[in-house]
Design a protein around this motif. Structure first.
Motif, PDB file in Angstrom:
ATOM      1  N   ASP A 157      -6.873   8.985   6.624  1.00  0.00           N
ATOM      2  CA  ASP A 157      -5.857   8.607   5.639  1.00  0.00           C
ATOM      3  C   ASP A 157      -4.874   7.601   6.218  1.00  0.00           C
ATOM      4  O   ASP A 157      -4.553   6.609   5.579  1.00  0.00           O
ATOM      5  CB  ASP A 157      -5.107   9.860   5.186  1.00  0.00           C
ATOM      6  N   VAL A 171       0.856  -1.184   0.000  1.00  0.00           N
ATOM      7  CA  VAL A 171       0.000   0.000   0.000  1.00  0.00           C
ATOM      8  C   VAL A 171       0.892   1.234   0.000  1.00  0.00           C
ATOM      9  O   VAL A 171       1.911   1.275   0.675  1.00  0.00           O
ATOM     10  CB  VAL A 171      -0.976  -0.003   1.209  1.00  0.00           C
ATOM     11  N   ASN A 226      -4.598   6.600  -1.245  1.00  0.00           N
ATOM     12  CA  ASN A 226      -3.804   5.387  -1.028  1.00  0.00           C
ATOM     13  C   ASN A 226      -4.338   4.254  -1.894  1.00  0.00           C
ATOM     14  O   ASN A 226      -5.549   4.124  -2.080  1.00  0.00           O
ATOM     15  CB  ASN A 226      -3.867   4.977   0.436  1.00  0.00           C
ATOM     16  N   VAL A 227      -3.419   3.462  -2.390  1.00  0.00           N
ATOM     17  CA  VAL A 227      -3.805   2.320  -3.226  1.00  0.00           C
ATOM     18  C   VAL A 227      -3.215   1.063  -2.609  1.00  0.00           C
ATOM     19  O   VAL A 227      -2.043   1.039  -2.245  1.00  0.00           O
ATOM     20  CB  VAL A 227      -3.286   2.496  -4.678  1.00  0.00           C
ATOM     21  N   ARG A 228      -4.041   0.037  -2.502  1.00  0.00           N
ATOM     22  CA  ARG A 228      -3.598  -1.230  -1.920  1.00  0.00           C
ATOM     23  C   ARG A 228      -3.732  -2.314  -2.976  1.00  0.00           C
ATOM     24  O   ARG A 228      -4.798  -2.465  -3.587  1.00  0.00           O
ATOM     25  CB  ARG A 228      -4.467  -1.573  -0.711  1.00  0.00           C
ATOM     26  N   GLU A 269      -6.507  -4.992  -2.754  1.00  0.00           N
ATOM     27  CA  GLU A 269      -7.893  -4.574  -3.031  1.00  0.00           C
ATOM     28  C   GLU A 269      -8.309  -4.900  -4.456  1.00  0.00           C
ATOM     29  O   GLU A 269      -9.474  -4.786  -4.796  1.00  0.00           O
ATOM     30  CB  GLU A 269      -8.041  -3.073  -2.797  1.00  0.00           C
ATOM     31  N   LEU A 311      -2.110   2.602   6.342  1.00  0.00           N
ATOM     32  CA  LEU A 311      -2.644   3.558   5.363  1.00  0.00           C
ATOM     33  C   LEU A 311      -4.018   3.075   4.937  1.00  0.00           C
ATOM     34  O   LEU A 311      -4.175   1.918   4.532  1.00  0.00           O
ATOM     35  CB  LEU A 311      -1.746   3.609   4.124  1.00  0.00           C
ATOM     36  N   TYR A 312      -4.996   3.934   5.007  1.00  0.00           N
ATOM     37  CA  TYR A 312      -6.356   3.551   4.619  1.00  0.00           C
ATOM     38  C   TYR A 312      -6.646   3.982   3.192  1.00  0.00           C
ATOM     39  O   TYR A 312      -6.423   5.140   2.831  1.00  0.00           O
ATOM     40  CB  TYR A 312      -7.388   4.186   5.563  1.00  0.00           C
ATOM     41  N   THR A 313      -7.133   3.060   2.411  1.00  0.00           N
ATOM     42  CA  THR A 313      -7.539   3.398   1.037  1.00  0.00           C
ATOM     43  C   THR A 313      -8.955   3.986   1.126  1.00  0.00           C
ATOM     44  O   THR A 313      -9.651   3.791   2.137  1.00  0.00           O
ATOM     45  CB  THR A 313      -7.550   2.148   0.149  1.00  0.00           C
ATOM     46  N   PRO A 314      -9.407   4.677   0.087  1.00  0.00           N
ATOM     47  CA  PRO A 314     -10.762   5.235   0.124  1.00  0.00           C
ATOM     48  C   PRO A 314     -11.832   4.172   0.403  1.00  0.00           C
ATOM     49  O   PRO A 314     -12.793   4.420   1.116  1.00  0.00           O
ATOM     50  CB  PRO A 314     -10.935   5.823  -1.278  1.00  0.00           C
ATOM     51  N   ARG A 315     -11.617   2.977  -0.140  1.00  0.00           N
ATOM     52  CA  ARG A 315     -12.582   1.885   0.095  1.00  0.00           C
ATOM     53  C   ARG A 315     -12.644   1.496   1.561  1.00  0.00           C
ATOM     54  O   ARG A 315     -13.710   1.249   2.119  1.00  0.00           O
ATOM     55  CB  ARG A 315     -12.170   0.653  -0.711  1.00  0.00           C
ATOM     56  N   GLU A 316     -11.464   1.403   2.162  1.00  0.00           N
ATOM     57  CA  GLU A 316     -11.419   1.019   3.578  1.00  0.00           C
ATOM     58  C   GLU A 316     -12.057   2.089   4.457  1.00  0.00           C
ATOM     59  O   GLU A 316     -12.787   1.774   5.403  1.00  0.00           O
ATOM     60  CB  GLU A 316      -9.972   0.772   4.013  1.00  0.00           C
TER      61      GLU A 316
END
Lengths: 154, 237
Positions: free
Chosen positions: B141, A23, A31-33, A36, B156-161
């Motif tokens: 974030d 991530v 942020n990109v994981r 996902e 780190l949090y993604t927008p989905r999370e």
């Protein structure tokens, strides 16, 4: 020569194993994981702001991504520089549509056994690392397409 | 000192599961050998290595395999032309394979629970959760967690999370072990605050770790009156 052999062995050691999670923050601040994107074929390209070949590879991947995005292909570029300013500058001048991540965690390079850039790995729909390519030559684009089509058709 | 033996027990259990998975994948391979029936191999193929998601779905099909389209698809091409292969055997074999796969999934579940119990025994276990309410004034974030001045988590949090948290999800950001006694937890929240401004806040809590498991919740709520987010730590007794 020995180092090269060792590096090659390392590459194959990762293929067939679950891809390490990754991530990082994108240029737009989101942020990109990688995990996902389970269910998609994910290409992760590791690049550096000092590497011109990286720019060529990213451009090639952008062309591929535009063609195969609708089939479930996702491309993510991950910067491995310490110099974030340089990385940002490089990313902003690269005309690619897919996310370019900067400030990746320090363990990213180690997790993915990145020993040179550019390097890309392909993660399949179930999250398994299926292929890895080091360096980039113009003819590699066709190889990537052939390989990715096979993964997309699985 | 019981601790060094626990990972060994886990390893042994992992091996046991692996053996069972191997057995599950070996049965269809045996079925292929006598008459090289391609349809029979197509049904149970390959998935022994990915039990939680994949093996869970065919399990109910295996339980009622006769009537299901999945079962008939797999067996009918081999069964109806019947070039010397009894369909009943194939069905029975299929059922056995599906049962084995189900067993693997069940074992995996049990193993997961057992692993957590062994690695994080209740008397030392500390878990930290994150929850978010409304989220009008704060977009999460990242989160950094320190226990006794030592960084234990950075997420780190993604927008989905972040969206999942807003919908009522609770994220376990840390699971670890702590000795009985007093400890301090410090959490740093980063994100976008009111008016899209970068926002960083901290919250801390001194807590007493007893003999039971300790659960702490980091709560992000909106303080409507002030138009600001509020960060707090709740100690679940």
């Amino acid at each position: 020569m020995l180092a090269f052999a060792a590096a090659a062995a390392e590459k194959y050691a990762l293929v067939g194993k679950p891809a390490p999670d990754l991530v990082a923050r994108g240029l737009d601040g989101e942020n990109v994981r990688v995990s996902e994107h389970r269910g998609e074929i994910v290409v992760v390209s590791f690049w550096s702001g000092r590497c011109n070949t990286c720019r060529e590879q990213l451009a090639a991947l952008d062309r591929i991504a535009k063609t195969y995005a609708s089939a479930g292909l996702t491309v993510i570029g991950v910067n491995l520089d310490d110099d974030i300013v340089r990385a940002e500058k490089f990313a902003r001048t690269s005309d690619v549509q897919f996310p370019l991540l900067i400030s990746a965690p320090a363990n990213t390079g180690r997790d993915y056994a990145v020993d040179r850039v550019p390097m890309l790995v392909v993660v399949d729909r179930s999250g398994v690392l299926r292929a890895a390519h080091r360096e980039f030559r113009a003819r590699d684009e066709a190889t990537y397409v052939r390989e990715l089509r096979a993964f997309l058709n699985e | 000192m019981p601790t060094p033996t626990k990972p060994m027990a886990v390893k042994l259990l992992v091996r046991a599961v692996a053996w069972l998975a191997l057995a599950a994948s070996a049965v269809p391979a045996l079925a292929q050998d006598p008459q090289a029936a391609p349809a029979a191999s197509a049904a149970p193929a390959a998935d022994a290595t990915a039990p939680p998601a994949d093996a869970a779905t065919p399990a109910p099909a295996g339980a009622s395999i006769v009537g299901t389209p999945q079962g008939t698809e797999a067996t009918s091409p081999a069964a109806e032309p019947a070039p010397g292969e009894p369909p009943a055997d194939t069905r029975a074999l299929d059922e056995t394979v599906q049962d084995l796969k189900k067993d693997v999934v069940d074992l995996n579940k049990e193993l997961f629970v057992l692993e957590e119990e062994l690695l994080f025994p209740a008397n030392t276990q500390v878990a930290v959760f994150v929850s978010m309410d409304i989220g009008e004034f704060f977009a999460l974030d990242s989160l950094t967690l320190k226990i006794d001045n030592k960084e234990v988590a950075n997420y780190l949090y993604t927008p989905r999370e972040a969206e999942a948290l807003l919908k009522g999800g609770v994220h376990r950001v840390y699971l670890g072990n702590l000795k009985v006694g007093e400890h301090q937890l410090v959490a740093f929240f980063e994100g976008k605050g009111p008016n899209e401004r970068d926002y960083k806040r901290g919250a801390n809590l001194k807590f007493e770790k007893g003999v039971g498991a300790k659960y702490l919740e980091l709560k992000i709520t909106d303080r409507q009156r002030k138009g600001q987010p509020e960060f707090s730590i709740k100690d679940w007794e």
